[in-house]
Scaffold this active site. Structure first.
Site, PDB file in Angstrom:
ATOM      1  N   LYS A 176       0.882  -1.182   0.000  1.00 42.45           N
ATOM      2  CA  LYS A 176       0.000   0.000   0.000  1.00 42.45           C
ATOM      3  C   LYS A 176       0.916   1.227   0.000  1.00 42.45           C
ATOM      4  O   LYS A 176       1.394   1.668   1.035  1.00 42.45           O
ATOM      5  CB  LYS A 176      -0.890  -0.027   1.245  1.00 42.45           C
ATOM      6  CG  LYS A 176      -2.220   0.702   1.109  1.00 42.45           C
ATOM      7  CD  LYS A 176      -2.105   2.164   0.796  1.00 42.45           C
ATOM      8  CE  LYS A 176      -1.817   3.008   2.019  1.00 42.45           C
ATOM      9  NZ  LYS A 176      -1.481   4.421   1.634  1.00 42.45           N
ATOM     10  N   GLU A 251       9.364   1.219  11.149  1.00 45.13           N
ATOM     11  CA  GLU A 251      10.435   2.179  10.863  1.00 45.13           C
ATOM     12  C   GLU A 251       9.793   3.559  10.921  1.00 45.13           C
ATOM     13  O   GLU A 251       9.037   3.936  10.026  1.00 45.13           O
ATOM     14  CB  GLU A 251      11.056   1.878   9.492  1.00 45.13           C
ATOM     15  CG  GLU A 251      11.718   0.504   9.488  1.00 45.13           C
ATOM     16  CD  GLU A 251      12.564   0.215   8.268  1.00 45.13           C
ATOM     17  OE1 GLU A 251      12.456   0.947   7.275  1.00 45.13           O
ATOM     18  OE2 GLU A 251      13.340  -0.759   8.318  1.00 45.13           O
ATOM     19  N   CYS A 285      14.195  10.345   6.924  1.00 41.43           N
ATOM     20  CA  CYS A 285      13.947   9.882   8.295  1.00 41.43           C
ATOM     21  C   CYS A 285      15.202   9.956   9.143  1.00 41.43           C
ATOM     22  O   CYS A 285      15.137  10.270  10.322  1.00 41.43           O
ATOM     23  CB  CYS A 285      13.397   8.468   8.282  1.00 41.43           C
ATOM     24  SG  CYS A 285      14.464   7.299   7.445  1.00 41.43           S
ATOM     25  N   GLU A 384       9.709  16.258  15.007  1.00 41.72           N
ATOM     26  CA  GLU A 384      10.215  16.015  13.650  1.00 41.72           C
ATOM     27  C   GLU A 384       9.525  16.972  12.687  1.00 41.72           C
ATOM     28  O   GLU A 384       8.305  16.915  12.529  1.00 41.72           O
ATOM     29  CB  GLU A 384       9.922  14.566  13.255  1.00 41.72           C
ATOM     30  CG  GLU A 384      10.514  14.200  11.921  1.00 41.72           C
ATOM     31  CD  GLU A 384      10.148  12.783  11.481  1.00 41.72           C
ATOM     32  OE1 GLU A 384       8.965  12.394  11.626  1.00 41.72           O
ATOM     33  OE2 GLU A 384      11.035  12.088  10.972  1.00 41.72           O
TER      34      GLU A 384
HETATM   35  P1  NAD Z   1       2.463   8.518   7.451  1.00 42.88           P
HETATM   36  O1  NAD Z   1       2.582   7.762   8.732  1.00 42.88           O
HETATM   37  O2  NAD Z   1       1.507   9.632   7.368  1.00 42.88           O
HETATM   38  O3  NAD Z   1       2.047   7.526   6.264  1.00 42.88           O
HETATM   39  C1  NAD Z   1       2.808   6.410   5.906  1.00 42.88           C
HETATM   40  C2  NAD Z   1       1.911   5.382   5.264  1.00 42.88           C
HETATM   41  O4  NAD Z   1       0.960   4.912   6.214  1.00 42.88           O
HETATM   42  C3  NAD Z   1       1.089   5.898   4.080  1.00 42.88           C
HETATM   43  O5  NAD Z   1       1.058   4.898   3.092  1.00 42.88           O
HETATM   44  C4  NAD Z   1      -0.283   6.099   4.682  1.00 42.88           C
HETATM   45  O6  NAD Z   1      -1.330   5.999   3.750  1.00 42.88           O
HETATM   46  C5  NAD Z   1      -0.339   4.959   5.658  1.00 42.88           C
HETATM   47  N1  NAD Z   1      -1.291   5.132   6.756  1.00 42.88           N
HETATM   48  C6  NAD Z   1      -1.701   6.287   7.338  1.00 42.88           C
HETATM   49  N2  NAD Z   1      -2.605   6.021   8.312  1.00 42.88           N
HETATM   50  C7  NAD Z   1      -2.744   4.667   8.366  1.00 42.88           C
HETATM   51  C8  NAD Z   1      -3.524   3.786   9.171  1.00 42.88           C
HETATM   52  N3  NAD Z   1      -4.322   4.228  10.134  1.00 42.88           N
HETATM   53  N4  NAD Z   1      -3.414   2.447   8.947  1.00 42.88           N
HETATM   54  C9  NAD Z   1      -2.576   1.975   7.992  1.00 42.88           C
HETATM   55  N5  NAD Z   1      -1.848   2.772   7.191  1.00 42.88           N
HETATM   56  C10 NAD Z   1      -1.908   4.106   7.374  1.00 42.88           C
HETATM   57  O7  NAD Z   1       3.943   8.963   7.091  1.00 42.88           O
HETATM   58  P2  NAD Z   1       4.393   9.909   5.893  1.00 42.88           P
HETATM   59  O8  NAD Z   1       3.987  11.309   6.238  1.00 42.88           O
HETATM   60  O9  NAD Z   1       3.958   9.305   4.600  1.00 42.88           O
HETATM   61  O10 NAD Z   1       5.985   9.758   5.970  1.00 42.88           O
HETATM   62  C11 NAD Z   1       6.819  10.558   6.738  1.00 42.88           C
HETATM   63  C12 NAD Z   1       7.227   9.830   8.010  1.00 42.88           C
HETATM   64  O11 NAD Z   1       7.879   8.610   7.707  1.00 42.88           O
HETATM   65  C13 NAD Z   1       8.226  10.616   8.841  1.00 42.88           C
HETATM   66  O12 NAD Z   1       7.868  10.543  10.196  1.00 42.88           O
HETATM   67  C14 NAD Z   1       9.536   9.864   8.614  1.00 42.88           C
HETATM   68  O13 NAD Z   1      10.501   9.989   9.630  1.00 42.88           O
HETATM   69  C15 NAD Z   1       9.054   8.458   8.500  1.00 42.88           C
HETATM   70  N6  NAD Z   1      10.052   7.628   7.834  1.00 42.88           N
HETATM   71  C16 NAD Z   1      10.748   6.725   8.570  1.00 42.88           C
HETATM   72  C17 NAD Z   1      11.730   5.936   7.972  1.00 42.88           C
HETATM   73  C18 NAD Z   1      12.510   4.927   8.762  1.00 42.88           C
HETATM   74  O14 NAD Z   1      13.118   4.070   8.152  1.00 42.88           O
HETATM   75  N7  NAD Z   1      12.521   4.985  10.087  1.00 42.88           N
HETATM   76  C19 NAD Z   1      11.968   6.067   6.603  1.00 42.88           C
HETATM   77  C20 NAD Z   1      11.235   7.004   5.876  1.00 42.88           C
HETATM   78  C21 NAD Z   1      10.266   7.776   6.509  1.00 42.88           C
END
Ligand code: NAD
Length: 491
Positions: A176, A251, A285, A384
């Site tokens: 997804k 992650e 991240c 963040e």
């Molecule tokens: P997000 O949590 O908003 O969304 C990530 C994914 O989760 C999307 O596909 C979204 O549709 C899905 N999602 C949202 N709500 C959900 C739910 N209730 N159930 C299931 N899926 C759901 O994150 P973002 O804004 O897309 O990405 C940025 C974040 O990702 C930052 O916090 C960043 O630090 C983190 N990140 C972490 C790493 C790592 O390896 N630790 C790597 C890249 C990004």
């Protein structure tokens, strides 16, 4: 030509069962790039059933490792072949500059498949001989169907980072992708179709978190969830997956420190600190988003940082000269921008940047920003921001540097710059983080464990660490002779 993006289920591109679509926007203009199928619970169910059948009845989990590896290497080769198309989609959809996409994210995506193709040969177990009575042994079996949920920063690289080990170890999956960056995942589906992966092994359902992500997490046919995204989303996902006892990899977010001591190679520390934060538009991240500088060099070092940040080239992501492109979405722009007022209200100084750059009236461009006068308790030092915004905090000695470094809820990465070998090790070991780099920016070695501590994540991925997520250890006990069996029920 506008994109028309469908789900990918059973090696076929299909629209949503209910027919709904949503727009994906170009962050440089906020004009639509195309329409995307809007996945709903029924689409998720269809995809999970395809993955389930492929796992329960199809050849994939039963193939010998080398055959699986060959197909993964074919996928890697196709990623290289279609690198330009992938890059065009990724640049248009995510706003990350072309140089970083072509020079970093896409070669790494191909490497993810080649790397885990090699790992198929390492799916070994242990043997436990018990004299001449038993030969006991363990095996690593694929777990089943995995739900892979990814964010919008470097979408293609992160998707392949999950898909490659998941498939290498014999699982099937439903991906997804993030709703703000669906275009490159669609190319991955086309590549997988061309590579002739058996139907149902790899599926994609596009859509939003609540309507597509949540039903994937809750689906009883899914055993594993590998999630990358925000910490609060990870928490919601764990609650949602509890009823079906999902195995999780998380992650999550970060607020990583870059610590510069006064004996560091300051020129390299400067390069590292700036690249680490402002590449990928600051949407990284593992970004070193808190710069901790020893008070003895604070004034001169920060002056150099400010000079460099003021000269970072902002521009359209397709321009090879661009160093920082537009942020992913207007909502995210507004979030990043809101921290400028937060910083000022708390008494910090927005020294460089701090809003829309001159000459970019449209799109989600944000000036590379440097905030000084920051103390560790301020929100800009704790939360963040996930944009091209660096905050600088002075420290007096090693103990204070470690204290500030650990004074956040996150624990993803850390960077230490010093020429003192013993101090480098001491500080690296004292930082509460899953990964620390010494005198280096974030140079990845796929053999090392990737992941975060504290609120930055659960579990480690990469090399054999990915076994823990994507394989089930099974113990088999074989009697070799006539060991005594207590007899009951003889009256
Ligand atoms: P997000 O949590 O908003 O969304 C990530 C994914 O989760 C999307 O596909 C979204 O549709 C899905 N999602 C949202 N709500 C959900 C739910 N209730 N159930 C299931 N899926 C759901 O994150 P973002 O804004 O897309 O990405 C940025 C974040 O990702 C930052 O916090 C960043 O630090 C983190 N990140 C972490 C790493 C790592 O390896 N630790 C790597 C890249 C990004």
């Amino acid at each position: 030509m506008p994109y028309d993006i469908h789900h990918f289920i059973n090696n076929t591109f299909v629209p949503s069962l209910a027919g709904g679509t949503f727009e994906t926007l170009n962050p440089a203009t906020n004009e639509p790039l195309g329409q995307v199928a809007d996945g709903q619970p029924a689409d998720i169910d269809r995809a999970v059933q395809a993955a389930r059948r492929a796992f329960d009845e199809g050849p994939w989990p039963r193939l010998d490792p080398e055959t699986r590896a060959k197909i993964l290497r074919r996928i890697a080769a196709l990623i290289e072949k279609y690198a330009d198309d992938i890059a065009d989609r990724e640049i248009a959809d995510s706003g990350v500059p072309v140089k970083q996409i072509k020079g970093g994210a896409i070669p790494r995506a191909a490497y993810n498949f080649n790397y885990f193709a090699d790992m198929t040969n390492r799916l070994t177990g242990e043997s436990f001989p018990v004299g001449d009575k038993f030969l006991n042994y363990s095996l690593r079996r694929p777990v089943g169907v995995a739900g892979l949920i990814t964010p919008w920063n470097t979408p293609f690289m992160l998707e392949t980072w999950k898909v490659a080990p998941c498939l290498a170890f014999g699982n099937t999956c439903v991906l997804k992708p993030a709703e703000w960056s669906p275009l490159s995942a669609d190319k991955l589906a086309a590549i997988i179709q061309e590579a002739e992966l058996p139907p149902g092994v790899f599926n994609i359902v596009h859509g939003f978190g609540e309507t597509a992500g949540a039903p994937l997490v809750a689906h009883p046919g899914v055993q594993v969830i590998s999630f990358t995204g925000e910490t609060t989303t990870g928490q919601a996902i764990m609650r949602n997956g509890a009823a079906t006892l999902k195995r999780f990899s998380m992650e999550l977010g970060g607020k990583s420190p870059t610590i510069v001591f006064d004996d560091a190679d300051q020129a390299r520390a400067l390069d590292g600190a700036i690249f680490q934060l402002y590449s990928l538009n600051g949407e990284r991240c593992t970004a070193g988003s808190r710069l901790l500088v020893q008070d003895t060099i604070y004034a001169s070092f920060v002056e150099q940082v400010a000079e460099r940040v003021a000269h970072i080239r902002v521009g359209p992501p397709a321009d090879p000269a661009t160093e920082v492109g537009p942020l992913i979405h207007p909502e995210h722009w507004a979030k990043v921008n809101s921290y400028m007022d937060v910083a000022r209200a708390e008494g910090a100084t927005v020294l460089v940047g701090g809003g829309r750059p001159a000459g970019f009236p449209h799109g989600n461009y944000f000036s590379p920003t440097l905030i000084t006068g920051v103390t560790s308790q301020m929100r800009v030092a704790q939360e963040e921001i996930f944009g091209p915004v660096l905050v600088v905090i002075p420290f007096h000695d090693e103990a204070e540097a470690i204290h500030i470094a650990n004074d956040v809820r996150y624990g993803l990465a850390g960077y230490v710059w010093t020429r003192d070998l013993a101090r480098a090790h001491r500080v690296a070991q004292a930082i509460e983080a899953g990964m620390v780099w010494v005198n280096s920016h974030n140079v990845r070695d796929l053999r090392t464990p990737f992941g975060g501590s504290k609120h930055s994540g659960l579990g480690r991925e990469g090399d054999h660490y990915s076994f823990e997520l994507y394989t089930e250890v099974k113990a088999i006990h074989v009697a070799l002779g006539q060991h005594p069996i207590p007899r009951v029920g003889l009256g």
